[in-house]
Write a protein that holds these residues in place. Structure first.
Motif, short mmCIF file in Angstrom:
data_model
loop_
_atom_site.label_atom_id
_atom_site.label_comp_id
_atom_site.label_asym_id
_atom_site.label_seq_id
_atom_site.Cartn_x
_atom_site.Cartn_y
_atom_site.Cartn_z
N GLU A 253 31.63 -10.17 -36.48
CA GLU A 253 32.71 -9.67 -37.08
C GLU A 253 33.38 -11.06 -38.31
O GLU A 253 33.85 -10.85 -39.02
CB GLU A 253 33.58 -8.87 -36.38
N ASN A 254 33.89 -12.02 -37.75
CA ASN A 254 34.49 -12.91 -38.31
C ASN A 254 33.47 -13.98 -39.73
O ASN A 254 33.81 -15.19 -39.70
CB ASN A 254 35.26 -13.82 -37.54
N GLY A 255 32.15 -13.82 -39.33
CA GLY A 255 31.13 -14.71 -39.35
C GLY A 255 30.44 -15.47 -39.36
O GLY A 255 30.08 -15.89 -39.99
N SER A 256 31.13 -15.97 -37.26
CA SER A 256 30.55 -16.84 -37.30
C SER A 256 29.25 -16.22 -36.19
O SER A 256 28.97 -15.67 -36.55
CB SER A 256 31.69 -16.91 -36.00
N TYR A 257 28.66 -17.65 -35.85
CA TYR A 257 27.33 -16.90 -35.75
C TYR A 257 26.98 -16.59 -34.58
O TYR A 257 28.07 -17.43 -33.59
CB TYR A 257 26.05 -18.18 -35.38
N VAL A 258 26.45 -15.53 -33.74
CA VAL A 258 26.30 -15.49 -32.65
C VAL A 258 26.20 -16.29 -31.65
O VAL A 258 26.77 -16.27 -30.18
CB VAL A 258 25.46 -13.95 -32.94
N LEU A 259 25.00 -17.06 -32.35
CA LEU A 259 23.72 -17.77 -31.22
C LEU A 259 24.82 -19.04 -31.38
O LEU A 259 25.11 -19.95 -32.60
CB LEU A 259 22.94 -17.81 -31.67
N ARG A 260 24.53 -19.85 -29.90
CA ARG A 260 25.25 -21.64 -30.07
C ARG A 260 24.46 -22.44 -31.29
O ARG A 260 23.56 -22.44 -31.49
CB ARG A 260 25.23 -22.03 -28.88
N ARG A 261 25.39 -23.04 -31.50
CA ARG A 261 24.99 -23.95 -32.78
C ARG A 261 24.32 -25.14 -31.76
O ARG A 261 24.54 -25.61 -31.12
CB ARG A 261 25.90 -24.97 -33.86
N PRO A 262 23.07 -26.03 -32.55
CA PRO A 262 22.87 -26.01 -33.88
C PRO A 262 21.47 -24.56 -33.78
O PRO A 262 20.56 -24.86 -34.68
CB PRO A 262 21.56 -26.89 -34.34
#
Length: 347
Positions: free
Chosen positions: A106-115
């Protein structure tokens, strides 16, 4: 702990760099059926560079020829621009994998870990150490990571082994005999974890702690005979490995010539392993015996207890000689350790 010898086995340096969990693809969009793979190769022969049979545990133990039922796209460590040169495979991943890898909260951050979101065309874990270890081998030994049989099979390289497989970087028939023996099987059942009546085989807990005996001509002959006889039986009777060993381990199944031959071959391999260790005072005394709620054609309970004692003592002796790495982790940490050792896709 087994028998009278106290303590847990430790990982041995001599066993490192041999057994690996297969690739973690991380995205169902990577897989395709064989017919589609062949269509893509027919359309552009270069696609054969990135399309491979995809072997999982169910195929390994369920299909008479142990062949992969699906294919998979594998760009390995290619860059995005290099991967994009393979039109059909790259577009498939754009459509089916990229949206999944680049999910946001909901915050626009990726759900999966980078990269992982940024390298969406590559596997989650591509197992570079495994690839290097098997690169020169035409065949390798593979065990389904979760199974009742705990039995290695010989399969060709040139395919992608999934995370449901444990891959051994060897094509040695003597090693195949050792890994097919009751000694290795009871070690795996004792020190691996269990899932219902099945054994979860983790390289760090099982193989890396198992003190292997020297390979002898007798073991090489036993491994070759088992491999050829079993392959012929599976193909001729249209049986996968699990179904075949259900017959081998069934006390009611008497008088079946194929099954009796396999039982005899396993008894010979067990005797050859004991001989290689110098444990000729032990007799295999094979029969139908229950261990951890499963009945198998295997060594007797008394022999099993003594074997586990001696294997653990041998493990400790080798460790005391400077061959140990560290105490074997509990099963819950095995995958993390194995992944760290092999190297992650991005680590």
């Amino acid at each position: 702990a087994a028998g009278r010898i106290e303590g847990m086995p430790v990982r041995l340096k001599e066993n490192l760099g041999i057994a690996f969990q297969g690739c973690i693809v991380l995205g169902s969009g990577f897989t395709l059926n064989p017919a589609e793979a062949q269509e893509w190769i027919a359309a552009d022969a270069r696609n054969a560079e990135v399309l491979f049979p995809y072997l999982n545990g169910q195929d390994l133990n369920g299909r008479p020829d142990c062949s992969a039922s699906r294919w998979v796209i594998d760009f390995n460590d290619r860059s995005e621009s290099d991967a994009a040169e393979f039109d059909f495979p790259f577009r498939r991943l754009q459509e089916r994998v990229k949206p999944e890898r680049q999910r946001t909260d909901e915050n626009g951050s990726y759900v999966l870990r980078r990269p992982l979101p940024d390298r969406w065309w590559q596997y989650g874990e591509k197992r570079p150490a495994m690839r290097r270890a098997i690169s020169e081998l035409p065949e390798v030994l593979v065990i389904a990571r979760v199974s009742k049989t705990v039995m290695p099979l010989r399969v060709p390289t040139g395919q992608v082994m999934s995370e449901a497989c444990v891959v051994f970087a060897t094509d040695d028939y003597g090693e195949q005999a050792i890994l097919s023996s009751s000694l290795h099987q009871v070690w795996a059942i004792t020190y691996g974890s269990t899932l219902e009546t099945r054994v979860r085989y983790t390289p760090s807990d099982v193989f890396e702690t198992f003190p292997r005996p020297p390979v002898t001509d007798r073991l090489i002959g036993g491994g070759r005979s088992l491999n050829e006889t079993r392959r012929d039986t599976m193909l001729r009777r249209n049986l996968g490995l699990t179904d075949l060993y259900n017959l081998v381990n069934d006390p009611q199944n008497q008088g079946d010539a194929d099954v009796e031959k396999l039982r005899g071959l396993h008894a010979e391999i067990d005797a050859a392993v004991l001989n290689s260790f110098g444990w000729d005072d032990l007799i295999t005394d094979p029969g139908f015996h229950e261990y951890r709620q499963v009945v198998r054609w295997t060594i007797s309970p008394a022999t099993r207890v003594e074997v586990l004692d001696r294997l653990l003592l041998e493990n400790h002796h080798r460790a005391a000689g400077g061959a140990e790495l560290e105490a074997s982790p509990q099963a819950g940490g095995s995958n993390r350790r194995a992944a760290a050792e092999d190297g992650t896709l991005f680590g």
